[in-house]
Design a protein around this motif. Structure first.
Motif, PDB file in Angstrom:
ATOM      1  N   UNK B  14       6.239 -23.371 135.443  1.00  0.00           N
ATOM      2  CA  UNK B  14       5.301 -22.558 134.666  1.00  0.00           C
ATOM      3  C   UNK B  14       6.020 -21.476 133.865  1.00  0.00           C
ATOM      4  N   UNK B  15       7.351 -21.376 134.085  1.00  0.00           N
ATOM      5  CA  UNK B  15       8.107 -20.344 133.382  1.00  0.00           C
ATOM      6  C   UNK B  15       8.583 -20.861 132.033  1.00  0.00           C
ATOM      7  N   UNK B  16       8.294 -20.118 130.991  1.00  0.00           N
ATOM      8  CA  UNK B  16       8.726 -20.533 129.661  1.00  0.00           C
ATOM      9  C   UNK B  16       9.964 -19.753 129.245  1.00  0.00           C
ATOM     10  N   UNK B  17      11.116 -20.387 129.359  1.00  0.00           N
ATOM     11  CA  UNK B  17      12.373 -19.723 129.009  1.00  0.00           C
ATOM     12  C   UNK B  17      12.438 -19.488 127.506  1.00  0.00           C
ATOM     13  N   UNK B  18      11.911 -20.440 126.750  1.00  0.00           N
ATOM     14  CA  UNK B  18      11.784 -20.276 125.299  1.00  0.00           C
ATOM     15  C   UNK B  18      10.340 -20.589 124.968  1.00  0.00           C
ATOM     16  N   UNK B  19       9.730 -19.673 124.194  1.00  0.00           N
ATOM     17  CA  UNK B  19       8.306 -19.810 123.953  1.00  0.00           C
ATOM     18  C   UNK B  19       8.018 -19.727 122.453  1.00  0.00           C
ATOM     19  N   UNK B  20       7.791 -20.872 121.845  1.00  0.00           N
ATOM     20  CA  UNK B  20       7.418 -20.930 120.428  1.00  0.00           C
ATOM     21  C   UNK B  20       8.443 -20.251 119.513  1.00  0.00           C
ATOM     22  N   UNK B  21       9.694 -20.636 119.654  1.00  0.00           N
ATOM     23  CA  UNK B  21      10.717 -20.042 118.787  1.00  0.00           C
ATOM     24  C   UNK B  21      10.867 -20.873 117.518  1.00  0.00           C
ATOM     25  N   UNK B  57       8.096 -29.025 120.422  1.00  0.00           N
ATOM     26  CA  UNK B  57       8.702 -28.500 119.204  1.00  0.00           C
ATOM     27  C   UNK B  57       9.614 -29.545 118.583  1.00  0.00           C
ATOM     28  N   UNK B  58       9.990 -29.313 117.342  1.00  0.00           N
ATOM     29  CA  UNK B  58      10.871 -30.269 116.663  1.00  0.00           C
ATOM     30  C   UNK B  58      12.051 -29.542 116.030  1.00  0.00           C
ATOM     31  N   UNK B  59      13.173 -30.234 115.999  1.00  0.00           N
ATOM     32  CA  UNK B  59      14.375 -29.701 115.352  1.00  0.00           C
ATOM     33  C   UNK B  59      14.825 -30.727 114.329  1.00  0.00           C
ATOM     34  N   UNK B  60      15.024 -30.278 113.113  1.00  0.00           N
ATOM     35  CA  UNK B  60      15.521 -31.161 112.059  1.00  0.00           C
ATOM     36  C   UNK B  60      16.845 -30.611 111.544  1.00  0.00           C
TER      37      UNK B  60
END
Lengths: 321, 241
Positions: B14-21, B57-60
């Motif tokens: 439940x821990x979000x280390x990265x949240x909507x970056x 999320x996506x990385x291009x």
């Protein structure tokens, strides 16, 4: 300095080529042949276990496959045992493709334990496989039917054949060492994550290494069966077969070209003489010594004897500050 | 755009280390990622390098989606990285370490050795080329990592705390090296703790706090931002009010 370094290996090979011919004692000649045979399997193990740093305890599978392929072809179809060598190599490829990908996901000790478990399983399967002789094992030809049976009273012809195979394997290893594959395997062994980040397809290269390593180990198994003319689950698939390869390579120096050969030259005579002195009940004695050797290597020279060489020989070369 | 990361989330339970970056990087930029310990910048960084797969999320990269590609595919496409704690290939010399990187584009040993030598010269390691890499200390190893990453001929280089743990004179040399890498035409993203370094090196900074990007702008802008100050110094002042 450079000619000296080249001269060393050449001298070793020349000595190896003539050594057994200097004695008429069949006991020593037999040991010499077994030394070279052990050097083949340990050098084959070294490709994946030494260069790529994946310490496999499952290589008895390959050795067993080679040995069984040879004696099954003889026992069931009457073919000369050496005909089993290509079959064993093909079977080794199939095994590598099956056990490689899942075990390569395991790292470090877990990989060793995984391969160990698979090898133990294989031995049990063979014991229960009636077609392959079950617990009793398989016999080779009692009398030579033709030269193709490669059945000799004297160990010297075996020695010559084994030495040719070893020379081929070491030549291939030497080429590999200098190629991209050699660099990639060493990088994988030293730091998988960093290797990946530099574009090394880690799983693919581990599989290449296992295919080569397994094929030559299977060939060693076939050669063993041809010379000894008998194999049972323990002498083909026994876990001590794997342990032997690991200890021999570790003593001489893992990830070095000649390390496994040096390890075999030291350990095999030790094993054979204790077997001869103590008889059938003493076959375990060498392994007591193995335990001691493993402890000494781990404590004083984790890189094997190869680590001590530069200290003795290359006194002129800069020892990194 | 060279790199576009959108809505990156990395959750551990439940821990979000990265949240909507989000991060957009143009060709030839030099971008800093800063934030207190545990802010999620390293996790985000690992997502960009392919070491960690984001939860969503996506990385291009250069127009191609790379979100789920393995690290070696990232390197092949021209995205290289260094590690916070250098991972050198023990048992090899300094030159051989760099050759492993160079072999990606130059499969022949000779060519790879030439490429490696050029980069050893560039990174100031030429004199130590023959040394076993383990003979180097941390600053040397960090340079080996940089040389090795450059040897893969990247378009984008991710430096993970390349300057951490260095003495002030070593930092000076490292800053100069990063500037020269940038001058070679390599786009850079640097994760860094030392504000002074960020000020001197980067044109644009992202500040991470508790998994989120809380500020973005020039170094001067973000250091003046009250939310950034609160994140770094804690909320004691806020509570007292």
């Amino acid at each position: 300095m450079i000619p000296l370094r080249r001269a060393g290996p050449v001298a070793v090979l020349v000595i190896l080529a003539i050594a057994p011919f200097l004695t008429a004692n069949p006991f020593y000649q037999r040991i010499a042949a077994l030394v070279v045979l052990a050097a083949i399997s340990a050098s084959a193990w070294n490709v994946i276990g030494g260069y790529a740093g994946q310490i496999s305890f499952g290589h008895s599978i390959y050795f067993g496959i080679g040995a069984y392929a040879s004696l099954l072809l003889f026992g069931r179809f009457g073919l000369p045992p050496i005909a089993g060598a290509p079959l064993g190599i093909i079977a080794s490829f199939v095994v590598s493709l099956i056990i490689g990908p899942p075990t390569f996901r395991l790292r470090g000790h877990y990989f060793s334990m995984g391969t160990f478990a698979i090898a133990a399983l294989a031995e049990i399967l063979i014991v229960n496989w009636k077609f392959a002789g079950g617990a009793i094992g398989l016999m080779g030809p009692a009398m030579p039917r033709s030269l193709a049976d490669l059945l000799f009273r004297n160990s010297l012809p075996y020695y010559a054949i084994f030495l040719a195979v070893l020379a081929l394997l070491l030549a291939l290893t030497h080429l590999m060492q200098r190629s991209r594959m050699g660099f990639y395997l060493r990088a994988i062994g030293a730091g998988e994550r960093a290797a990946e980040s530099l574009g090394v397809p880690v799983q693919r290269y581990k599989l290449y290494a296992l295919l080569i390593s397994g094929a030559f180990t299977a060939l060693a198994g076939s050669l063993y069966a041809v010379m000894i003319g008998f194999v049972d689950p323990e002498s083909g698939f026994g876990i001590l077969i794997s342990v032997n390869m690991v200890v021999i390579a570790a003593l001489g120096g893992v990830g070095t070209l000649f390390g496994p050969l040096v390890g075999a030259i030291i350990l095999v005579p030790l094993q054979e003489t204790t077997n001869a002195l103590l008889g059938g009940s003493g076959t375990g004695a060498a392994y007591v010594a193995y335990g001691l050797i493993i402890m000494l290597i781990a404590r004083f020279s984790p890189g094997g004897l190869a680590e001590l060489w530069p200290l003795i020989n290359r006194h002129g070369r800069r020892r990194a500050a | 755009m060279l790199l576009e990361a959108q809505g990156i989330v990395k959750a551990f339970g439940s821990f979000r280390a990265v949240d909507q970056a989000n991060l957009v990087v143009a060709e030839n930029e030099l971008i800093g990622l800063i934030g207190p310990n545990g802010a999620g910048k390293s996790t985000f960084f690992n997502c960009l390098a392919g070491d960690t797969r984001p939860t969503s999320g996506t990385i291009r990269f250069r127009g191609q989606e790379i979100t789920r590609l393995s690290p070696d595919r990232h390197a092949r496409l021209g995205l290289a990285r260094t590690f916070q704690v250098p991972i050198v290939f023990a048992g090899m010399t300094v030159r051989e370490n760099v050759m492993v990187g160079a072999l990606l584009r130059h499969p022949h040993r000779r060519r790879a050795a030439d490429e490696a030598d050029e980069l050893l010269h560039f990174t100031g390691l030429a004199e130590r080329a023959e040394m076993p890499v383990t003979a180097l200390g941390t600053p040397g190893r960090k340079r080996v990592e940089i040389a090795r990453a450059l040897a893969t001929e990247p378009r984008l280089l991710l430096l993970d705390e390349a300057l951490a743990g260095l003495t002030s004179s070593e930092v000076e040399a490292a800053i100069e090296l990063v500037e020269r890498i940038h001058a070679r035409g390599v786009t850079l993203i640097v994760v860094e703790h030392i504000m002074e370094v960020i000020h001197r090196l980067t044109e644009r900074v992202l500040v991470f706090h508790q998994g989120r990007v809380i500020a973005e702008g020039t170094p001067a802008e973000v250091t003046a931002d009250p939310t950034v100050i609160a994140a770094y110094l804690g909320r004691r002042r806020g509570r007292a009010q």
